[in-house]
Motif scaffolding. Sequence first.
Motif, mmCIF file in Angstrom:
data_model
loop_
_atom_site.group_PDB
_atom_site.id
_atom_site.type_symbol
_atom_site.label_atom_id
_atom_site.label_comp_id
_atom_site.label_asym_id
_atom_site.label_seq_id
_atom_site.Cartn_x
_atom_site.Cartn_y
_atom_site.Cartn_z
ATOM 1 N N GLY A 228 0.892 -1.306 -0.053
ATOM 2 C CA GLY A 228 0.019 -0.191 0.158
ATOM 3 C C GLY A 228 0.808 1.374 0.036
ATOM 4 O O GLY A 228 0.185 2.312 0.032
ATOM 5 N N THR A 230 2.632 4.593 -1.028
ATOM 6 C CA THR A 230 2.403 5.227 -2.315
ATOM 7 C C THR A 230 3.833 6.092 -2.448
ATOM 8 O O THR A 230 3.828 6.487 -3.672
ATOM 9 C CB THR A 230 0.934 6.020 -1.933
ATOM 10 O OG1 THR A 230 0.132 5.315 -1.230
ATOM 11 C CG2 THR A 230 0.611 6.386 -3.289
ATOM 12 N N MET A 259 -5.028 5.390 -7.524
ATOM 13 C CA MET A 259 -5.980 6.084 -6.609
ATOM 14 C C MET A 259 -5.436 7.379 -6.714
ATOM 15 O O MET A 259 -6.457 8.502 -6.691
ATOM 16 C CB MET A 259 -5.780 5.357 -5.181
ATOM 17 C CG MET A 259 -6.618 4.152 -4.804
ATOM 18 S SD MET A 259 -6.010 3.550 -3.025
ATOM 19 C CE MET A 259 -6.972 4.771 -2.202
ATOM 20 N N PHE A 263 -7.932 10.609 -7.649
ATOM 21 C CA PHE A 263 -8.264 11.187 -6.756
ATOM 22 C C PHE A 263 -8.490 12.715 -7.223
ATOM 23 O O PHE A 263 -9.405 13.341 -6.847
ATOM 24 C CB PHE A 263 -7.331 11.429 -5.592
ATOM 25 C CG PHE A 263 -7.678 12.226 -4.488
ATOM 26 C CD1 PHE A 263 -8.431 11.910 -3.466
ATOM 27 C CD2 PHE A 263 -6.713 13.364 -4.213
ATOM 28 C CE1 PHE A 263 -8.804 12.635 -2.535
ATOM 29 C CE2 PHE A 263 -6.957 14.193 -3.166
ATOM 30 C CZ PHE A 263 -8.202 13.953 -2.474
ATOM 31 N N TRP A 275 -12.513 4.768 -4.843
ATOM 32 C CA TRP A 275 -12.861 4.025 -3.894
ATOM 33 C C TRP A 275 -12.722 2.399 -4.337
ATOM 34 O O TRP A 275 -12.409 1.597 -3.341
ATOM 35 C CB TRP A 275 -14.218 4.443 -3.240
ATOM 36 C CG TRP A 275 -14.152 5.831 -2.550
ATOM 37 C CD1 TRP A 275 -14.277 6.744 -3.131
ATOM 38 C CD2 TRP A 275 -13.524 5.914 -1.168
ATOM 39 N NE1 TRP A 275 -14.157 7.822 -2.032
ATOM 40 C CE2 TRP A 275 -13.728 7.307 -1.069
ATOM 41 C CE3 TRP A 275 -13.349 4.874 -0.199
ATOM 42 C CZ2 TRP A 275 -13.408 7.785 0.236
ATOM 43 C CZ3 TRP A 275 -12.937 5.708 0.870
ATOM 44 C CH2 TRP A 275 -13.060 6.927 1.130
ATOM 45 N N VAL B 174 -3.762 -0.990 7.738
ATOM 46 C CA VAL B 174 -4.456 -0.066 6.601
ATOM 47 C C VAL B 174 -3.539 0.908 5.786
ATOM 48 O O VAL B 174 -2.709 1.446 6.435
ATOM 49 C CB VAL B 174 -5.492 0.803 7.188
ATOM 50 C CG1 VAL B 174 -6.372 1.565 6.188
ATOM 51 C CG2 VAL B 174 -6.653 -0.268 7.940
ATOM 52 N N PRO B 175 -3.385 0.790 4.424
ATOM 53 C CA PRO B 175 -2.366 1.718 3.884
ATOM 54 C C PRO B 175 -2.810 3.194 4.048
ATOM 55 O O PRO B 175 -3.828 3.778 4.331
ATOM 56 C CB PRO B 175 -2.601 1.284 2.311
ATOM 57 C CG PRO B 175 -3.220 0.300 2.294
ATOM 58 C CD PRO B 175 -3.965 0.124 3.620
ATOM 59 N N SER B 176 -1.585 3.930 3.964
ATOM 60 C CA SER B 176 -1.738 5.409 4.601
ATOM 61 C C SER B 176 -2.590 6.051 3.390
ATOM 62 O O SER B 176 -3.108 7.054 3.663
ATOM 63 C CB SER B 176 -0.346 5.970 4.699
ATOM 64 O OG SER B 176 0.571 5.659 3.648
ATOM 65 N N ILE B 177 -2.386 5.657 2.249
ATOM 66 C CA ILE B 177 -3.201 6.172 1.206
ATOM 67 C C ILE B 177 -4.917 6.306 1.391
ATOM 68 O O ILE B 177 -5.617 7.272 1.217
ATOM 69 C CB ILE B 177 -3.068 5.877 -0.435
ATOM 70 C CG1 ILE B 177 -3.413 6.996 -1.440
ATOM 71 C CG2 ILE B 177 -3.415 4.686 -0.656
ATOM 72 C CD1 ILE B 177 -2.966 6.942 -2.734
ATOM 73 N N ILE B 178 -4.891 5.055 2.097
ATOM 74 C CA ILE B 178 -6.540 4.911 2.310
ATOM 75 C C ILE B 178 -7.158 5.910 3.657
ATOM 76 O O ILE B 178 -8.015 6.596 3.813
ATOM 77 C CB ILE B 178 -6.739 3.627 2.640
ATOM 78 C CG1 ILE B 178 -6.745 2.867 1.298
ATOM 79 C CG2 ILE B 178 -8.187 3.256 3.189
ATOM 80 C CD1 ILE B 178 -6.902 1.477 1.353
ATOM 81 N N PHE B 179 -5.803 6.081 4.797
ATOM 82 C CA PHE B 179 -6.376 6.879 5.645
ATOM 83 C C PHE B 179 -6.331 8.292 5.211
ATOM 84 O O PHE B 179 -7.176 8.900 5.578
ATOM 85 C CB PHE B 179 -5.214 6.709 6.604
ATOM 86 C CG PHE B 179 -5.038 5.834 7.866
ATOM 87 C CD1 PHE B 179 -6.386 5.790 8.621
ATOM 88 C CD2 PHE B 179 -4.490 4.690 7.919
ATOM 89 C CE1 PHE B 179 -6.547 4.807 9.610
ATOM 90 C CE2 PHE B 179 -4.474 3.901 8.934
ATOM 91 C CZ PHE B 179 -5.589 3.881 9.880
ATOM 92 N N LEU B 181 -7.380 9.426 2.261
ATOM 93 C CA LEU B 181 -8.766 9.519 1.351
ATOM 94 C C LEU B 181 -9.880 9.566 2.484
ATOM 95 O O LEU B 181 -10.666 10.335 2.278
ATOM 96 C CB LEU B 181 -8.884 8.233 0.674
ATOM 97 C CG LEU B 181 -10.036 8.053 -0.535
ATOM 98 C CD1 LEU B 181 -9.432 9.280 -1.513
ATOM 99 C CD2 LEU B 181 -9.771 6.884 -1.322
ATOM 100 N N TRP B 182 -9.752 8.793 3.537
ATOM 101 C CA TRP B 182 -10.748 8.717 4.529
ATOM 102 C C TRP B 182 -10.654 10.246 5.113
ATOM 103 O O TRP B 182 -11.653 10.739 5.509
ATOM 104 C CB TRP B 182 -10.507 7.692 5.395
ATOM 105 C CG TRP B 182 -11.606 7.641 6.564
ATOM 106 C CD1 TRP B 182 -12.641 7.377 6.610
ATOM 107 C CD2 TRP B 182 -10.820 7.819 7.888
ATOM 108 N NE1 TRP B 182 -13.243 7.412 8.073
ATOM 109 C CE2 TRP B 182 -12.001 7.748 8.769
ATOM 110 C CE3 TRP B 182 -9.895 8.181 8.761
ATOM 111 C CZ2 TRP B 182 -12.159 7.941 10.237
ATOM 112 C CZ3 TRP B 182 -9.701 8.391 9.853
ATOM 113 C CH2 TRP B 182 -10.793 8.208 10.718
#
Lengths: 303, 367
Positions: A228, A230, A259, A263, A275, B174-179, B181-182
């Motif tokens: 994950g 980036t 993503m 974005f 998403w 949880v990947p930081s990019i998802i954090f 985005l959230w």
Amino acid sequence: MTTATTDLHRPATGPAFQGIGAGRKIKNAVATTLVALAFLVAVVPLVWVLWSVVQKGLQPILSADWWTHSLYGLRPYDDRGGAYHAIYGTVVQALSTALLSVPVGVMVGVYLVEYGAGTRLARFTTFMVDILTGVPSIVSGLFVYALWISILGFGRSGFAVSLSLLLLMIPVVIRTTEEMLRIVPNELREASYALGVPKWKTIVKIVLPTAMSGIVTGVMLGLARVMGETAPALIVGAYASSINLNVFDGNQANLPLLMNDQFANPETAGFNRTWGAAMSLVLIIMLFNLLATVISRLSAIKK
Amino acid sequence: MSDSTLADRSASAQETPRRARVSHGTLEPSRGGAASSPDTPEGPISTANTAQGEPASTPVRRPGDRVFRGAAVGSGAFIVVLIAAIGLFLLLQAVPALRANQVGFLTSGVWNTTDPNGLQFGILYLLWVTVATSVLALALAMPVSLGIALFLTHYAPRRLARPFAYVVDLLAAVPSIIFGLWGIKVLGPTLVPVAEWLSRNLGFVPLFAPGNVSIGGAGNVFTAGVVLAVMILPVITAVSREVFERTPKEHIEGALALGATKWEMVRTTVIPFGKAGYVSASMLGLGRALGETVALYLILSGTNAAPKLSFFDGGATIASKIALGSGEFNNELTAGAYIAAGLVLFALTFAVNALARTIVAGRKGSA
């Protein structure tokens, strides 16, 4: 004479066990509540994040196109296409990271446990592994940029991303190997030496196979972590909206890059793609975690 | 322990050239053993070098052993070299850009790298946002992770402690990019009323005064700090948990036997014992927060205005600035400017992590 018996039954001093005062009781209850609440505070964001991802990302990934098509030739507002180019990139980059990091990481672990135990170099190496664990992912990206792209003159590619993930992956492999080698019973080594087996063969044929399942588990968990990432991909990788099967050459997408790219796309399609990619990433990471658990359950070291 | 005798044998190997030759060629352990037998007929009966009292066993130094040992030691040294190389290569790339820089690198907040011939870059503003987000995150995460670590080690039912710990560790997966985005799409808008309330009622404190971006956009230090706090929770919790678990049973039982309530037991035994570990765990968390990139890259609203030293400032951290500039990495000088910023980040996290590890190592030694 009745008075004497009652005297005997009456303690000379007050009771040894006094009740706990109300103040202390309240303090204790407050502390217990706060501590339990702290745990809930950690659970809330986890559930919230996962819920947001599922709620917004489930619908896009349910279409068959998501897993079999790329975004090649689609305009920002076309709500079609899929992320198979990025999923492929994520998996291939993770696998090449694993291929490179496992030999190095395992050898460092072997050195720390079997050869270097107690020496000054080993202590220094352990310290450096700790430092490497704390190196920010963006710095590892910059390092690969400085060495691989700027000085050695290679281009941005999926492999450059793998190289920067390597720096994040190696300390994970070392830690796991070290831990697993330490719990291999010493009797196994001694039995092997007693048969006249050389040390290196003992390590390769006896010690490492015994620790193998644990190491594999650690590698899978580590991969799930670095997938994950980036930041390094932004610096040394480059997004491509079409499939690129060659990890060594040309722009190659991965899920975080997808993503990041989508974005910036204000259309509904962009929202769905972002998403959806998040959901796919979470699913792949969960899959790797699950595999790790299964492997460790199936073949744990028997004591 | 046969290994040590093998080593002894190798010591005398050089003295008897003939035997040494035999053993050098042998890979098979059994044959190596045979060659080392002291009464081999072809062995020299009286060499000046062979001392009487020494064991006359022959040396076995197998090529396989030497190669494997070399590879292992080499890999260990490689890690040390790697860290040095990171510093060195970043420095090599940063120096030309720093030379060409027209403003003070540490004293200016201007960041204008579009023209390689007129480079102007300074990290002052970046440093403020980096420190503000990290410290806010640390202030929010420290008490919570102390609670979680205590809960997992001393309060949760035994059978549930492990699954609960797993749940907290999941946060780290949880990947930081998802954090990110959230944080910007879900949490940020939810936090806006809180931020507005704070700004309205505590606005007289400079930290809560309006910053250089609008509060309604949520892309400020406040949102970023909260998201970062969630991200470093598992880091701080994991290390503190390990230390709290190692509290000596005698201390705990002693406290309970003296009539302490559970909280009093924790306060008088567990916390004093684990304090150093908790502090160093928090520093590891700080190191993590300083280097976090993508979450902040997505959350913080960009601005060129000078920060007003408020929690409602926007801008970029050192790490997120580098990520924002990734598109500009097309010539050595511009890239060098970002690499110089990265070098500062590397030095910063190196120092914080080294300090944390030293504290924890000292603790282990004394415990």
